[in-house]
Design a protein around this motif. Sequence first.
Motif, PDB file in Angstrom:
ATOM      1  N   ASN A   1       9.820  13.210  11.784  1.00 25.46           N
ATOM      2  CA  ASN A   1      10.617  14.401  11.503  1.00 25.46           C
ATOM      3  C   ASN A   1      11.470  14.228  10.251  1.00 25.46           C
ATOM      4  N   ALA A   2      11.987  13.015  10.073  1.00 23.98           N
ATOM      5  CA  ALA A   2      12.844  12.742   8.910  1.00 23.98           C
ATOM      6  C   ALA A   2      12.049  12.742   7.603  1.00 23.98           C
ATOM      7  N   ASN A   3      10.728  12.569   7.717  1.00 28.75           N
ATOM      8  CA  ASN A   3       9.875  12.523   6.521  1.00 28.75           C
ATOM      9  C   ASN A   3       8.752  13.557   6.649  1.00 28.75           C
ATOM     10  N   ALA A   4       9.136  14.757   7.073  1.00 29.95           N
ATOM     11  CA  ALA A   4       8.145  15.804   7.340  1.00 29.95           C
ATOM     12  C   ALA A   4       7.330  16.171   6.105  1.00 29.95           C
ATOM     13  N   ASN A   5       7.918  16.012   4.921  1.00 29.85           N
ATOM     14  CA  ASN A   5       7.216  16.384   3.688  1.00 29.85           C
ATOM     15  C   ASN A   5       6.548  15.201   3.001  1.00 29.85           C
ATOM     16  N   ALA A   6       6.506  14.070   3.685  1.00 26.68           N
ATOM     17  CA  ALA A   6       5.888  12.879   3.085  1.00 26.68           C
ATOM     18  C   ALA A   6       4.399  13.109   2.849  1.00 26.68           C
ATOM     19  N   LYS A   7       3.888  12.475   1.802  1.00 31.30           N
ATOM     20  CA  LYS A   7       2.450  12.583   1.525  1.00 31.30           C
ATOM     21  C   LYS A   7       1.633  11.990   2.671  1.00 31.30           C
TER      22      LYS A   7
ATOM     23  N   LEU B   1       0.829  -1.203   0.000  1.00 35.90           N
ATOM     24  CA  LEU B   1       0.000   0.000   0.000  1.00 35.90           C
ATOM     25  C   LEU B   1       0.866   1.257   0.000  1.00 35.90           C
ATOM     26  N   ALA B   2       1.934   1.225   0.785  1.00 40.13           N
ATOM     27  CA  ALA B   2       2.843   2.377   0.851  1.00 40.13           C
ATOM     28  C   ALA B   2       3.438   2.664  -0.518  1.00 40.13           C
ATOM     29  N   GLU B   3       3.825   1.611  -1.235  1.00 39.22           N
ATOM     30  CA  GLU B   3       4.387   1.790  -2.574  1.00 39.22           C
ATOM     31  C   GLU B   3       3.334   2.305  -3.551  1.00 39.22           C
ATOM     32  N   ARG B   4       2.120   1.784  -3.471  1.00 36.62           N
ATOM     33  CA  ARG B   4       1.058   2.172  -4.398  1.00 36.62           C
ATOM     34  C   ARG B   4       0.709   3.665  -4.238  1.00 36.62           C
ATOM     35  N   TYR B   5       0.637   4.139  -2.991  1.00 38.11           N
ATOM     36  CA  TYR B   5       0.154   5.505  -2.752  1.00 38.11           C
ATOM     37  C   TYR B   5       1.248   6.491  -2.356  1.00 38.11           C
ATOM     38  N   GLY B   6       2.501   6.069  -2.475  1.00 42.48           N
ATOM     39  CA  GLY B   6       3.612   6.974  -2.195  1.00 42.48           C
ATOM     40  C   GLY B   6       3.706   7.388  -0.742  1.00 42.48           C
ATOM     41  N   LEU B   7       3.479   6.436   0.173  1.00 42.23           N
ATOM     42  CA  LEU B   7       3.482   6.719   1.603  1.00 42.23           C
ATOM     43  C   LEU B   7       4.716   6.116   2.282  1.00 42.23           C
ATOM     44  N   GLU B   8       4.998   6.596   3.485  1.00 47.45           N
ATOM     45  CA  GLU B   8       6.079   6.029   4.289  1.00 47.45           C
ATOM     46  C   GLU B   8       5.516   4.912   5.165  1.00 47.45           C
TER      47      GLU B   8
ATOM     48  N   ILE C   1      -6.523  -9.723  -1.627  1.00 41.63           N
ATOM     49  CA  ILE C   1      -6.563  -8.929  -0.383  1.00 41.63           C
ATOM     50  C   ILE C   1      -6.135  -7.496  -0.666  1.00 41.63           C
ATOM     51  N   PHE C   2      -5.077  -7.355  -1.449  1.00 44.29           N
ATOM     52  CA  PHE C   2      -4.558  -6.025  -1.779  1.00 44.29           C
ATOM     53  C   PHE C   2      -5.603  -5.194  -2.519  1.00 44.29           C
ATOM     54  N   SER C   3      -6.324  -5.847  -3.404  1.00 45.62           N
ATOM     55  CA  SER C   3      -7.374  -5.151  -4.162  1.00 45.62           C
ATOM     56  C   SER C   3      -8.465  -4.631  -3.230  1.00 45.62           C
ATOM     57  N   ARG C   4      -8.828  -5.433  -2.227  1.00 41.14           N
ATOM     58  CA  ARG C   4      -9.852  -5.002  -1.266  1.00 41.14           C
ATOM     59  C   ARG C   4      -9.368  -3.803  -0.448  1.00 41.14           C
ATOM     60  N   LEU C   5      -8.111  -3.861  -0.018  1.00 39.95           N
ATOM     61  CA  LEU C   5      -7.551  -2.758   0.752  1.00 39.95           C
ATOM     62  C   LEU C   5      -7.518  -1.471  -0.075  1.00 39.95           C
ATOM     63  N   CYS C   6      -7.070  -1.594  -1.323  1.00 40.81           N
ATOM     64  CA  CYS C   6      -6.997  -0.420  -2.209  1.00 40.81           C
ATOM     65  C   CYS C   6      -8.367   0.200  -2.426  1.00 40.81           C
TER      66      CYS C   6
END
Length: 389
Positions: free
Chosen positions: A267-273, A214-221, A373-378
């Motif tokens: 703090n290290a990823n303050a600008n993360a989406k 999910l993090a990779e799909r939506y550009g999250l940390e 499962i991934f499809s349901r989460l997305c």
Amino acid sequence: MLNIALFGPPGAGKGTQSEHLVKEYNLLYISTGDLLRQEIADQTPLGIQAQSIIAAGGLVSDEIIVQIIEKTIIDHPGANGFLFDGFPRTYVQAYILEGLMLKLNTSLNCLLSLNLPEEVCVERLLNRGKTSGRSDDNEMVIRNRLREYNEKTIPVLSFYREKGICYDIDGTRSIEEVTRELDAIAANELKKQPLNIVLFGYPGSGRDSQGKALAERYGLEFISTNEMLENEIRNQTEIGKTVIDLYNNGQQVPDEIVVQLIERRLNANANAKGFIFKGLPRTLVQSYILDGLLKKRGRSISIALELEVPLLDLVSRLDERGRSGHGMSYDSSVAKIIERLREHESKTLPVIAKYAQQHGLVKVDGTGTFDEIFSRLCAEVEKSIKNPR
């Protein structure tokens, strides 16, 4: 939240498009005229004050209007956003709205301006007048209304163009074409908003692999307390040495250490989406800690997801993981697996109940293939993006 101001001259189709936007994105419709009439009908203090001004032939002041709007917004804390129709009407009101949004810890995402040549507006309204029976649908009144709209609107549009949030839409096209463009703009605005996900589930439910995907799909940390602790141990930091001592003595890692690691990562990823939290919060205390850490940074939980997997499947998965040599310490025997599942139930289920109440927790079927499962989460994440809390 998704906050939109919709502009357009008489005849531009604002009513039709407002109805669509309100329904599609679950927005609260705010029309100053409607709100004012309702306050007067309810004989509220503000309504009584406005009524006396109107009866004396005066114009209701911006001070009264903004109080009514603020009251309406505060009275609807669960709204996913607001659609302002006919407000702000003046340059001064644009500043008033900006101040009000700041006070309420939000902002106007975009101003959508439906543009239509004057002659097209006149033609549409005259045609409407043939069936509407409205006395103001005559050419002289129509042109006066258009003149007034243009005189007042141009400064407001300039205000928002300077901010880069004014979008001009060709209103001469079909309703469907205009709607598609409005939807595209709204979708783009929603994608800009922070997305913070808490992923719950029993050990063995697949939180780690699904969370990373999910993090990779939506550009999250992706933030996992276990991974952070393992990194500290592997790098032989002071925290890592303390954690090893705690483990050796059969003790749990205290919240003081967890908070340090989480705060450092934020703090290290303050600008993360946004962030996906796995393994945090485990307890009610940690849930308050996480809420506080996010609020400190002007963020909040967007959605809480719980992967549901039958107990026997969990035991089977963890036992298999233990046999593979890649398991956790509690995967070494069925007895330890059961003990870990019970611990999760006693400590984390109250947290899940809290998030269900405050953040609208969504339960997701955690059985089937990884992709299923991934499809349901997305699908659930997409819903939360479209209808942010």
